[in-house]
Design a protein around this motif. Sequence first.
Motif, PDB file in Angstrom:
ATOM      1  N   VAL A  93      49.343  28.348  45.201  1.00 13.97           N
ATOM      2  CA  VAL A  93      49.527  28.557  46.039  1.00 13.97           C
ATOM      3  C   VAL A  93      49.557  29.787  46.897  1.00 13.97           C
ATOM      4  N   THR A  94      49.548  30.613  46.785  1.00 14.12           N
ATOM      5  CA  THR A  94      50.541  32.414  46.950  1.00 14.12           C
ATOM      6  C   THR A  94      50.301  32.633  48.364  1.00 14.12           C
ATOM      7  N   VAL A  95      49.122  32.109  49.508  1.00 15.53           N
ATOM      8  CA  VAL A  95      48.861  32.364  50.976  1.00 15.53           C
ATOM      9  C   VAL A  95      48.334  31.115  51.376  1.00 15.53           C
ATOM     10  N   SER A  96      48.239  31.599  52.789  1.00 17.33           N
ATOM     11  CA  SER A  96      48.283  30.423  54.027  1.00 17.33           C
ATOM     12  C   SER A  96      46.178  30.288  53.971  1.00 17.33           C
ATOM     13  N   PRO A  97      46.599  28.805  53.287  1.00 13.02           N
ATOM     14  CA  PRO A  97      44.690  27.896  53.500  1.00 13.02           C
ATOM     15  C   PRO A  97      43.824  28.980  54.510  1.00 13.02           C
ATOM     16  N   ALA A  98      44.969  29.085  55.730  1.00 16.12           N
ATOM     17  CA  ALA A  98      44.174  28.719  57.268  1.00 16.12           C
ATOM     18  C   ALA A  98      43.861  30.536  57.697  1.00 16.12           C
ATOM     19  N   ASP A  99      44.587  31.491  56.662  1.00 10.88           N
ATOM     20  CA  ASP A  99      43.880  32.796  56.169  1.00 10.88           C
ATOM     21  C   ASP A  99      43.249  33.659  54.989  1.00 10.88           C
ATOM     22  N   TYR A 100      43.036  32.268  54.000  1.00 10.17           N
ATOM     23  CA  TYR A 100      41.835  32.714  53.305  1.00 10.17           C
ATOM     24  C   TYR A 100      41.176  31.495  53.460  1.00 10.17           C
ATOM     25  N   PRO A 101      40.677  30.901  53.785  1.00 10.60           N
ATOM     26  CA  PRO A 101      39.991  28.961  54.041  1.00 10.60           C
ATOM     27  C   PRO A 101      38.936  29.426  53.034  1.00 10.60           C
ATOM     28  N   VAL A 102      38.422  30.197  51.893  1.00 12.49           N
ATOM     29  CA  VAL A 102      37.321  29.576  50.951  1.00 12.49           C
ATOM     30  C   VAL A 102      38.035  29.879  50.106  1.00 12.49           C
ATOM     31  N   MET A 103      37.283  28.585  48.984  1.00 11.30           N
ATOM     32  CA  MET A 103      37.721  28.544  48.101  1.00 11.30           C
ATOM     33  C   MET A 103      36.981  29.256  46.535  1.00 11.30           C
ATOM     34  N   ASP A 104      37.323  29.720  45.506  1.00 13.95           N
ATOM     35  CA  ASP A 104      36.046  30.256  44.242  1.00 13.95           C
ATOM     36  C   ASP A 104      36.293  29.983  43.382  1.00 13.95           C
ATOM     37  N   VAL A 105      35.832  29.879  42.374  1.00 13.64           N
ATOM     38  CA  VAL A 105      35.719  29.896  40.991  1.00 13.64           C
ATOM     39  C   VAL A 105      34.781  30.905  40.337  1.00 13.64           C
ATOM     40  N   SER A 106      35.489  31.972  39.711  1.00 20.46           N
ATOM     41  CA  SER A 106      34.305  32.708  39.088  1.00 20.46           C
ATOM     42  C   SER A 106      34.429  33.166  37.208  1.00 20.46           C
ATOM     43  N   VAL A 107      33.760  33.758  36.732  1.00 22.67           N
ATOM     44  CA  VAL A 107      33.404  33.990  35.702  1.00 22.67           C
ATOM     45  C   VAL A 107      34.104  35.467  35.165  1.00 22.67           C
ATOM     46  N   GLU A 108      35.221  35.242  34.664  1.00 21.69           N
ATOM     47  CA  GLU A 108      35.964  37.039  34.195  1.00 21.69           C
ATOM     48  C   GLU A 108      36.285  37.218  32.512  1.00 21.69           C
ATOM     49  N   PRO A 109      36.292  38.004  32.564  1.00 20.41           N
ATOM     50  CA  PRO A 109      36.592  38.668  30.835  1.00 20.41           C
ATOM     51  C   PRO A 109      38.227  38.676  31.070  1.00 20.41           C
ATOM     52  N   ASP A 110      38.698  37.734  29.606  1.00 18.84           N
ATOM     53  CA  ASP A 110      40.173  37.670  29.581  1.00 18.84           C
ATOM     54  C   ASP A 110      40.887  39.122  29.911  1.00 18.84           C
ATOM     55  N   GLY A 111      42.038  39.299  29.793  1.00 19.22           N
ATOM     56  CA  GLY A 111      43.188  40.088  30.191  1.00 19.22           C
ATOM     57  C   GLY A 111      42.413  41.556  30.953  1.00 19.22           C
ATOM     58  N   GLY A 112      41.223  41.110  31.403  1.00 21.26           N
ATOM     59  CA  GLY A 112      40.243  42.091  32.303  1.00 21.26           C
ATOM     60  C   GLY A 112      41.127  42.544  33.863  1.00 21.26           C
ATOM     61  N   PRO A 113      40.460  43.090  34.211  1.00 24.34           N
ATOM     62  CA  PRO A 113      41.195  43.734  35.687  1.00 24.34           C
ATOM     63  C   PRO A 113      41.518  42.687  36.513  1.00 24.34           C
ATOM     64  N   ALA A 114      42.384  42.806  37.627  1.00 26.09           N
ATOM     65  CA  ALA A 114      42.810  41.578  38.965  1.00 26.09           C
ATOM     66  C   ALA A 114      42.154  41.643  40.104  1.00 26.09           C
ATOM     67  N   THR A 115      41.079  41.520  38.832  1.00 19.96           N
ATOM     68  CA  THR A 115      39.493  41.892  40.850  1.00 19.96           C
ATOM     69  C   THR A 115      38.407  41.106  40.341  1.00 19.96           C
ATOM     70  N   HIS A 116      37.876  40.273  41.578  1.00 21.24           N
ATOM     71  CA  HIS A 116      37.013  39.087  41.383  1.00 21.24           C
ATOM     72  C   HIS A 116      35.677  39.969  40.174  1.00 21.24           C
ATOM     73  N   SER A 117      34.850  39.112  39.189  1.00 19.79           N
ATOM     74  CA  SER A 117      34.153  40.134  38.566  1.00 19.79           C
ATOM     75  C   SER A 117      32.653  39.876  39.409  1.00 19.79           C
ATOM     76  N   GLY A 118      32.808  39.174  40.684  1.00 19.71           N
ATOM     77  CA  GLY A 118      31.548  39.105  41.284  1.00 19.71           C
ATOM     78  C   GLY A 118      29.836  38.758  41.010  1.00 19.71           C
ATOM     79  N   VAL A 119      30.999  37.285  39.774  1.00 19.95           N
ATOM     80  CA  VAL A 119      29.947  36.534  38.959  1.00 19.95           C
ATOM     81  C   VAL A 119      30.910  35.192  39.909  1.00 19.95           C
ATOM     82  N   SER A 120      30.748  34.398  40.586  1.00 19.06           N
ATOM     83  CA  SER A 120      31.306  33.029  40.993  1.00 19.06           C
ATOM     84  C   SER A 120      30.080  32.039  40.886  1.00 19.06           C
TER      85      SER A 120
END
Length: 129
Positions: A93-120
């Motif tokens: 965990v690289t950030v404080s859970p108090a500052d980032y309180p929501v955990m999310d699992v998304s589907v991402e392309p392998d080797g894709g950009p380091a941004t959320h795909s919007g497909v949670s």
Amino acid sequence: AGILVSGDDEGPTPAGQVVALDRFGDGPVGAGGTATVADVRGVREVTIDTHGLKPSAPGKSYEVWMIRDAKTMVGLGTFKVGSEGRATVTLPVTVSPADYPVMDVSVEPDGGPATHSGVSVLRSPASPA
């Protein structure tokens, strides 16, 4: 990428804050899991334990995110799901859970950009900071 965990070779997992991961967005009916944040040997880690997910499609992975708001989120790492629809992965965990309180699992392309795909597919409720 994450480290897949199997068996009980290392003994019990240290107690930590556990939140439910519920089906969200494009997640399959019946999918869910937990996210456990704990300090292990001086390192904060999250262990994601999922069930009911679709097996990873070719060229796709699941990614774990910690979210503050719609524009501020941090990707922690990726994992694959096999034909049984289950996965357990432990990531730093690289950030404080108090500052980032929501955990999310998304589907991402392998080797894709380091941004959320919007497909949670899984998400925790927001916890008070």
